[in-house]
Scaffold this active site. Structure first.
Site, PDB file in Angstrom:
ATOM      1  N   HIS A  16       0.785  -1.108   0.001  1.00 54.42           N
ATOM      2  CA  HIS A  16       0.106   0.135   0.001  1.00 54.42           C
ATOM      3  C   HIS A  16       0.904   1.381   0.017  1.00 54.42           C
ATOM      4  CE1 HIS A  16       0.743  -0.794   4.303  1.00 54.42           C
ATOM      5  NE2 HIS A  16       1.072   0.298   4.362  1.00 54.42           N
TER       6      HIS A  16
HETATM    7  C1  T46 Z   1       2.509   0.664   6.891  1.00 55.62           C
HETATM    8  C2  T46 Z   1       3.398  -0.409   7.338  1.00 55.62           C
HETATM    9  C3  T46 Z   1       4.736  -0.043   7.455  1.00 55.62           C
HETATM   10  C4  T46 Z   1      -4.853  -0.394  13.034  1.00 55.62           C
HETATM   11  O1  T46 Z   1      -6.127  -0.568  13.308  1.00 55.62           O
HETATM   12  N1  T46 Z   1      -4.271   0.421  13.622  1.00 55.62           N
HETATM   13  C5  T46 Z   1      -2.905   0.876  13.268  1.00 55.62           C
HETATM   14  O2  T46 Z   1      -2.155   1.710  13.828  1.00 55.62           O
HETATM   15  C6  T46 Z   1      -2.271   0.096  12.385  1.00 55.62           C
HETATM   16  C7  T46 Z   1      -0.951   0.369  11.833  1.00 55.62           C
HETATM   17  C8  T46 Z   1      -2.889  -0.936  11.713  1.00 55.62           C
HETATM   18  N2  T46 Z   1      -4.194  -1.104  11.990  1.00 55.62           N
HETATM   19  C9  T46 Z   1      -5.238  -2.452  11.558  1.00 55.62           C
HETATM   20  C10 T46 Z   1      -5.361  -2.144  10.061  1.00 55.62           C
HETATM   21  C11 T46 Z   1      -5.490  -3.823   9.558  1.00 55.62           C
HETATM   22  O3  T46 Z   1      -6.948  -4.130   9.637  1.00 55.62           O
HETATM   23  O4  T46 Z   1      -4.201  -3.480  11.783  1.00 55.62           O
HETATM   24  C12 T46 Z   1      -4.527  -4.443  10.530  1.00 55.62           C
HETATM   25  C13 T46 Z   1      -3.232  -4.781   9.771  1.00 55.62           C
HETATM   26  O5  T46 Z   1      -2.801  -3.513   9.325  1.00 55.62           O
HETATM   27  P1  T46 Z   1      -1.949  -3.672   7.661  1.00 55.62           P
HETATM   28  O6  T46 Z   1      -2.738  -4.873   7.042  1.00 55.62           O
HETATM   29  O7  T46 Z   1      -1.981  -2.426   7.023  1.00 55.62           O
HETATM   30  O8  T46 Z   1      -0.521  -4.038   8.156  1.00 55.62           O
HETATM   31  P2  T46 Z   1       0.933  -4.064   7.187  1.00 55.62           P
HETATM   32  O9  T46 Z   1       1.906  -4.717   8.047  1.00 55.62           O
HETATM   33  O10 T46 Z   1       0.654  -4.249   5.970  1.00 55.62           O
HETATM   34  O11 T46 Z   1       1.332  -2.313   7.142  1.00 55.62           O
HETATM   35  C14 T46 Z   1       1.531  -1.504   8.477  1.00 55.62           C
HETATM   36  C15 T46 Z   1       0.746  -0.420   8.425  1.00 55.62           C
HETATM   37  O12 T46 Z   1      -0.672  -0.696   8.516  1.00 55.62           O
HETATM   38  C16 T46 Z   1       1.184   0.609   7.483  1.00 55.62           C
HETATM   39  O13 T46 Z   1       0.611   1.702   8.013  1.00 55.62           O
HETATM   40  O14 T46 Z   1       2.731   1.687   6.337  1.00 55.62           O
HETATM   41  O15 T46 Z   1       3.013  -1.345   8.390  1.00 55.62           O
END
Ligand code: T46
Length: 137
Positions: free
Chosen positions: A48
């Protein structure tokens, strides 16, 4: 595209080390900190870009590759040194690859969590790039 920040580090072999950074070094005020752990080797996350969010990522323990993509070129950065971290600017498609089981990724972010700030579709990301969404005024 990438900017590595070296932490200040204090310590010695017999007592271990303490590293630190301050918001003035990363260029934005920190509103949120999160960390990713328990990840198996070869897992991939991210895929993303953020519309406005600025982030600073570091790996205090382990080995993680971050691929940054501005829509025109890609850069691969390896986080396997606990004394430095990586600025992930807004508008960069990023992917994270775990090179080692249980590597920890810590992230300091410029704003609170907002799913509307995410662009999770690569074609949509390219559209934003083409429209000049992140071009400086
Ligand atoms: C990024 C990279 C480096 C929350 O509810 N609160 C939060 O503060 C964060 C960061 C995530 N979430 C939720 C959103 C999703 O439902 O946690 C779940 C997993 O997030 P995501 O699939 O976006 O995780 P990554 O590892 O792909 O990405 C993360 C961060 O979300 C993103 O901002 O830049 O790490």
């Amino acid at each position: 595209m990438s900017k590595i920040i070296q932490f200040s580090t204090k310590g010695a072999l017999d007592i271990g080390y303490l590293s630190f950074f301050q918001d003035k070094e990363i260029g934005f005020e920190i509103k949120r900190i999160y960390y990713i752990y328990g990840v198996p080797k070869d897992a991939k996350r991210g895929f993303h870009a953020h519309k406005k969010l600025q982030q600073f990522a570091w790996c205090p323990d382990g080995d993680i590759t971050i691929i940054l993509d501005d829509g025109n070129s890609k850069e691969s950065i390896r986080l396997n040194d606990s004394s430095c971290g990586l600025i992930i600017k807004k508008g960069l498609w990023h992917e994270m690859i775990w090179n080692k089981d249980n590597s920890v990724l810590c992230v300091a972010a410029s704003d609170y969590y907002d799913e509307n700030d995410y662009i999770r579709n690569y074609e949509e990301f390219l559209h934003y790039v083409k429209e000049g969404y992140w071009n400086e005024a």
